[in-house]
Design a protein around this motif. Structure first.
Motif, PDB file in Angstrom:
ATOM      1  N   ASP A  38       0.824  -1.219   0.000  1.00  0.00           N
ATOM      2  CA  ASP A  38       0.000   0.000   0.000  1.00  0.00           C
ATOM      3  C   ASP A  38       0.852   1.260   0.000  1.00  0.00           C
ATOM      4  O   ASP A  38       0.480   2.273  -0.612  1.00  0.00           O
ATOM      5  CB  ASP A  38      -0.919   0.019   1.223  1.00  0.00           C
ATOM      6  CG  ASP A  38      -1.945  -1.101   1.196  1.00  0.00           C
ATOM      7  OD1 ASP A  38      -2.157  -1.693   0.112  1.00  0.00           O
ATOM      8  OD2 ASP A  38      -2.532  -1.399   2.253  1.00  0.00           O
ATOM      9  N   ASN A  39       1.969   1.237   0.693  1.00  0.00           N
ATOM     10  CA  ASN A  39       2.810   2.430   0.839  1.00  0.00           C
ATOM     11  C   ASN A  39       4.001   2.436  -0.104  1.00  0.00           C
ATOM     12  O   ASN A  39       4.986   3.145   0.129  1.00  0.00           O
ATOM     13  CB  ASN A  39       3.291   2.557   2.291  1.00  0.00           C
ATOM     14  CG  ASN A  39       2.148   2.784   3.260  1.00  0.00           C
ATOM     15  OD1 ASN A  39       1.184   3.493   2.947  1.00  0.00           O
ATOM     16  ND2 ASN A  39       2.224   2.173   4.434  1.00  0.00           N
ATOM     17  N   GLY A  40       3.907   1.672  -1.168  1.00  0.00           N
ATOM     18  CA  GLY A  40       4.983   1.624  -2.140  1.00  0.00           C
ATOM     19  C   GLY A  40       6.064   0.621  -1.761  1.00  0.00           C
ATOM     20  O   GLY A  40       6.095   0.107  -0.643  1.00  0.00           O
ATOM     21  N   VAL A  41       6.947   0.360  -2.708  1.00  0.00           N
ATOM     22  CA  VAL A  41       8.025  -0.607  -2.496  1.00  0.00           C
ATOM     23  C   VAL A  41       9.212   0.100  -1.853  1.00  0.00           C
ATOM     24  O   VAL A  41       9.751   1.051  -2.435  1.00  0.00           O
ATOM     25  CB  VAL A  41       8.458  -1.252  -3.824  1.00  0.00           C
ATOM     26  CG1 VAL A  41       9.669  -2.166  -3.608  1.00  0.00           C
ATOM     27  CG2 VAL A  41       7.309  -2.034  -4.436  1.00  0.00           C
ATOM     28  N   PRO A  42       9.617  -0.309  -0.669  1.00  0.00           N
ATOM     29  CA  PRO A  42      10.786   0.321  -0.047  1.00  0.00           C
ATOM     30  C   PRO A  42      12.066  -0.056  -0.771  1.00  0.00           C
ATOM     31  O   PRO A  42      12.128  -1.075  -1.469  1.00  0.00           O
ATOM     32  CB  PRO A  42      10.775  -0.237   1.381  1.00  0.00           C
ATOM     33  CG  PRO A  42      10.082  -1.552   1.250  1.00  0.00           C
ATOM     34  CD  PRO A  42       9.050  -1.380   0.175  1.00  0.00           C
ATOM     35  N   GLU A 138      -0.529  -9.643   3.899  1.00  0.00           N
ATOM     36  CA  GLU A 138       0.413  -8.833   4.668  1.00  0.00           C
ATOM     37  C   GLU A 138       1.823  -9.015   4.123  1.00  0.00           C
ATOM     38  O   GLU A 138       2.266 -10.139   3.869  1.00  0.00           O
ATOM     39  CB  GLU A 138       0.404  -9.231   6.144  1.00  0.00           C
ATOM     40  CG  GLU A 138       1.300  -8.316   6.980  1.00  0.00           C
ATOM     41  CD  GLU A 138       1.830  -8.956   8.255  1.00  0.00           C
ATOM     42  OE1 GLU A 138       1.620  -8.363   9.321  1.00  0.00           O
ATOM     43  OE2 GLU A 138       2.455 -10.036   8.187  1.00  0.00           O
ATOM     44  N   VAL A 139       2.531  -7.903   3.942  1.00  0.00           N
ATOM     45  CA  VAL A 139       3.958  -7.904   3.623  1.00  0.00           C
ATOM     46  C   VAL A 139       4.685  -7.336   4.828  1.00  0.00           C
ATOM     47  O   VAL A 139       4.278  -6.325   5.396  1.00  0.00           O
ATOM     48  CB  VAL A 139       4.259  -7.056   2.368  1.00  0.00           C
ATOM     49  CG1 VAL A 139       5.759  -6.898   2.173  1.00  0.00           C
ATOM     50  CG2 VAL A 139       3.638  -7.693   1.135  1.00  0.00           C
ATOM     51  N   GLY A 140       5.757  -8.002   5.238  1.00  0.00           N
ATOM     52  CA  GLY A 140       6.515  -7.566   6.410  1.00  0.00           C
ATOM     53  C   GLY A 140       6.984  -6.126   6.295  1.00  0.00           C
ATOM     54  O   GLY A 140       7.179  -5.589   5.200  1.00  0.00           O
ATOM     55  N   LYS A 141       7.190  -5.498   7.436  1.00  0.00           N
ATOM     56  CA  LYS A 141       7.556  -4.077   7.464  1.00  0.00           C
ATOM     57  C   LYS A 141       8.968  -3.833   6.960  1.00  0.00           C
ATOM     58  O   LYS A 141       9.271  -2.740   6.478  1.00  0.00           O
ATOM     59  CB  LYS A 141       7.410  -3.544   8.891  1.00  0.00           C
ATOM     60  CG  LYS A 141       5.971  -3.525   9.389  1.00  0.00           C
ATOM     61  CD  LYS A 141       5.886  -2.984  10.805  1.00  0.00           C
ATOM     62  CE  LYS A 141       4.443  -2.962  11.299  1.00  0.00           C
ATOM     63  NZ  LYS A 141       4.341  -2.461  12.700  1.00  0.00           N
ATOM     64  N   LYS A 142       9.849  -4.828   7.085  1.00  0.00           N
ATOM     65  CA  LYS A 142      11.238  -4.626   6.686  1.00  0.00           C
ATOM     66  C   LYS A 142      11.682  -5.706   5.705  1.00  0.00           C
ATOM     67  O   LYS A 142      11.390  -6.880   5.891  1.00  0.00           O
ATOM     68  CB  LYS A 142      12.157  -4.651   7.906  1.00  0.00           C
ATOM     69  CG  LYS A 142      11.992  -3.464   8.842  1.00  0.00           C
ATOM     70  CD  LYS A 142      13.017  -3.510   9.964  1.00  0.00           C
ATOM     71  CE  LYS A 142      12.902  -2.304  10.879  1.00  0.00           C
ATOM     72  NZ  LYS A 142      13.911  -2.349  11.972  1.00  0.00           N
ATOM     73  N   ILE A 143      12.374  -5.257   4.662  1.00  0.00           N
ATOM     74  CA  ILE A 143      13.036  -6.179   3.745  1.00  0.00           C
ATOM     75  C   ILE A 143      14.478  -6.309   4.225  1.00  0.00           C
ATOM     76  O   ILE A 143      15.181  -5.301   4.377  1.00  0.00           O
ATOM     77  CB  ILE A 143      12.979  -5.672   2.299  1.00  0.00           C
ATOM     78  CG1 ILE A 143      11.515  -5.537   1.844  1.00  0.00           C
ATOM     79  CG2 ILE A 143      13.746  -6.603   1.364  1.00  0.00           C
ATOM     80  CD1 ILE A 143      11.349  -4.949   0.456  1.00  0.00           C
ATOM     81  N   VAL A 144      14.903  -7.524   4.490  1.00  0.00           N
ATOM     82  CA  VAL A 144      16.196  -7.724   5.137  1.00  0.00           C
ATOM     83  C   VAL A 144      16.975  -8.853   4.450  1.00  0.00           C
ATOM     84  O   VAL A 144      16.488  -9.488   3.523  1.00  0.00           O
ATOM     85  CB  VAL A 144      16.010  -8.070   6.633  1.00  0.00           C
ATOM     86  CG1 VAL A 144      15.385  -6.904   7.387  1.00  0.00           C
ATOM     87  CG2 VAL A 144      15.147  -9.322   6.796  1.00  0.00           C
ATOM     88  N   GLY A 145      18.176  -9.126   4.969  1.00  0.00           N
ATOM     89  CA  GLY A 145      18.973 -10.241   4.478  1.00  0.00           C
ATOM     90  C   GLY A 145      20.363  -9.821   4.042  1.00  0.00           C
ATOM     91  O   GLY A 145      20.558  -8.729   3.508  1.00  0.00           O
ATOM     92  N   LYS A 146      21.324 -10.700   4.266  1.00  0.00           N
ATOM     93  CA  LYS A 146      22.713 -10.440   3.902  1.00  0.00           C
ATOM     94  C   LYS A 146      23.119 -11.171   2.624  1.00  0.00           C
ATOM     95  O   LYS A 146      24.273 -11.061   2.192  1.00  0.00           O
ATOM     96  CB  LYS A 146      23.635 -10.863   5.049  1.00  0.00           C
ATOM     97  CG  LYS A 146      23.399 -10.073   6.336  1.00  0.00           C
ATOM     98  CD  LYS A 146      24.337 -10.531   7.437  1.00  0.00           C
ATOM     99  CE  LYS A 146      24.108  -9.742   8.723  1.00  0.00           C
ATOM    100  NZ  LYS A 146      25.022 -10.177   9.814  1.00  0.00           N
ATOM    101  N   TYR A 147      22.188 -11.920   2.050  1.00  0.00           N
ATOM    102  CA  TYR A 147      22.509 -12.663   0.835  1.00  0.00           C
ATOM    103  C   TYR A 147      22.355 -11.742  -0.364  1.00  0.00           C
ATOM    104  O   TYR A 147      21.293 -11.689  -1.017  1.00  0.00           O
ATOM    105  CB  TYR A 147      21.607 -13.882   0.719  1.00  0.00           C
ATOM    106  CG  TYR A 147      21.968 -14.804  -0.441  1.00  0.00           C
ATOM    107  CD1 TYR A 147      23.202 -15.449  -0.488  1.00  0.00           C
ATOM    108  CD2 TYR A 147      21.070 -15.029  -1.469  1.00  0.00           C
ATOM    109  CE1 TYR A 147      23.527 -16.290  -1.538  1.00  0.00           C
ATOM    110  CE2 TYR A 147      21.377 -15.876  -2.523  1.00  0.00           C
ATOM    111  CZ  TYR A 147      22.615 -16.496  -2.562  1.00  0.00           C
ATOM    112  OH  TYR A 147      22.938 -17.340  -3.601  1.00  0.00           O
ATOM    113  N   VAL A 148      23.382 -10.974  -0.648  1.00  0.00           N
ATOM    114  CA  VAL A 148      23.382 -10.003  -1.740  1.00  0.00           C
ATOM    115  C   VAL A 148      24.686 -10.154  -2.521  1.00  0.00           C
ATOM    116  O   VAL A 148      25.634 -10.809  -2.067  1.00  0.00           O
ATOM    117  CB  VAL A 148      23.239  -8.561  -1.204  1.00  0.00           C
ATOM    118  CG1 VAL A 148      21.896  -8.391  -0.500  1.00  0.00           C
ATOM    119  CG2 VAL A 148      24.376  -8.202  -0.259  1.00  0.00           C
ATOM    120  N   VAL A 149      24.756  -9.547  -3.679  1.00  0.00           N
ATOM    121  CA  VAL A 149      25.946  -9.682  -4.520  1.00  0.00           C
ATOM    122  C   VAL A 149      27.181  -9.109  -3.837  1.00  0.00           C
ATOM    123  O   VAL A 149      28.260  -9.691  -3.873  1.00  0.00           O
ATOM    124  CB  VAL A 149      25.720  -9.001  -5.889  1.00  0.00           C
ATOM    125  CG1 VAL A 149      27.027  -8.961  -6.683  1.00  0.00           C
ATOM    126  CG2 VAL A 149      24.653  -9.734  -6.683  1.00  0.00           C
ATOM    127  N   GLY A 150      27.042  -7.966  -3.177  1.00  0.00           N
ATOM    128  CA  GLY A 150      28.191  -7.312  -2.564  1.00  0.00           C
ATOM    129  C   GLY A 150      29.036  -6.603  -3.608  1.00  0.00           C
ATOM    130  O   GLY A 150      28.616  -6.388  -4.749  1.00  0.00           O
TER     131      GLY A 150
END
Length: 317
Positions: A38-42, A138-150
């Protein structure tokens, strides 16, 4: 509307904060869900994850395991974390990186029943697969995680190895790398039972036509060419571990996949990844982590984290 229906509607209004805008069925047990908060994609980084939630009061898909919900859970939510995927291409055939979208895409397998009598019935996916465009979630309030390209050199080789829907974060990583102009080889290999389990396959083929440095390598284990030696083109079961150690993966990637210039990312089945916790017993059949380490690669938490030859992996357990 009955009193119970009114009560559940009030709970939806209280908890749900996003709308399903599109559902793309790959087959009856596999789908891509596009969900607009609802409040856009963070802002977030390709490879990260967020929770999806639905109430225990929501109906379950017909044909899934029966579930008896205790009264104390009746008004609560089921939440599960899912890596955020990516459509790879937009409607004009251009690369669709995550920051170009006004929705979140999820790649989800329907779990119809628990794998053991000792386990409770699956709670979330039988409800998710009842949803259609316009339904709320429901979509969680925070998008998280360390699995990224870096941080990677633009000319480095990127090797992403996944199983099933573990491909999801790799799709987001792939699109982001290509949109940023990555020059090195990008190899995205995914192992599934059947070709029909590759929900993004046609899009990967189009992407390879657009970018000469991109390779998508589908691997299967239960197609006729995997199990019937009399079939033309018989290749046996194509497990990623075997393809890597035999050199067939490097051959198909048209790249040496050397630790001197390659960053590795693993996501999916824990048996494929092969992580052994401290003090744990190694499995009889090793996963990719020890095989990669034997080939000169290092875990990402090693002192040499800033250079190539690193292994990153997503933990779903």
């Amino acid at each position: 509307m009955s009193q119970t229906d009114s009560e559940f509607q009030s709970l939806r209004e209280k908890f749900y904060n996003a709308t399903v805008i599109e559902r793309i069925d790959c087959h009856e047990n596999l789908a891509r869900f596009r969900i607009r908060p609802d409040n856009g994609v963070p802002a977030f980084i390709a490879g990260q994850y967020v929770t999806l939630g639905l109430g225990y009061w929501e109906p379950r898909l017909s044909g899934t395991q029966v579930e008896n919900v205790p009264e104390k859970k009746r008004h609560k939510l089921i939440r599960r974390a899912y890596s955020i995927s990516c459509p790879l291409l937009d409607d004009d055939g251009q690369v669709a990186s995550i920051d170009s979208l006004d929705y979140l895409e999820f790649y989800i397998t329907l779990v119809r029943a628990s794998s053991s009598p000792d386990q409770p019935p699956p709670a979330l996916t039988p409800r998710l697969f009842e949803l259609q465009a316009g339904d709320r979630v429901e979509v969680g309030k925070k998008i998280v995680g360390k699995y990224v390209v870096g941080e990677v050199d633009p000319d480095a080789t990127i090797l992403m190895l996944g199983t099933g829907t573990g491909e999801a974060p790799h799709n987001a990583m792939t699109a982001s790398l290509l949109a940023a102009g990555h020059r090195g080889r990008i190899v995205n290999a995914c192992c599934v039972r059947y070709l029909g389990d590759l929900g993004y396959y046609p899009r990967h083929l189009l992407l390879m036509n657009h970018f000469s440095n991109y390779r998508y390598l589908p691997c299967t284990t239960r197609e006729p060419i995997n199990i019937d030696p009399s079939m033309p083109g018989y290749v046996g079961k194509q497990y990623l571990q075997d393809l890597f150690t035999s050199g067939k993966l490097a051959e198909a990637a048209d790249d040496p996949l050397s630790p001197e210039n390659t960053h590795v990312y693993l996501c999916g089945n824990p048996d494929m990844i092969g992580y052994v916790p401290p003090g744990g017993d190694p499995p009889a059949t090793p996963g990719l982590l020890p095989l990669l380490e034997s080939a000169g690669f290092l875990p990402a938490d090693h002192d040499h984290e800033s250079g190539p030859g690193r292994i990153r992996f997503e933990k779903y357990w």
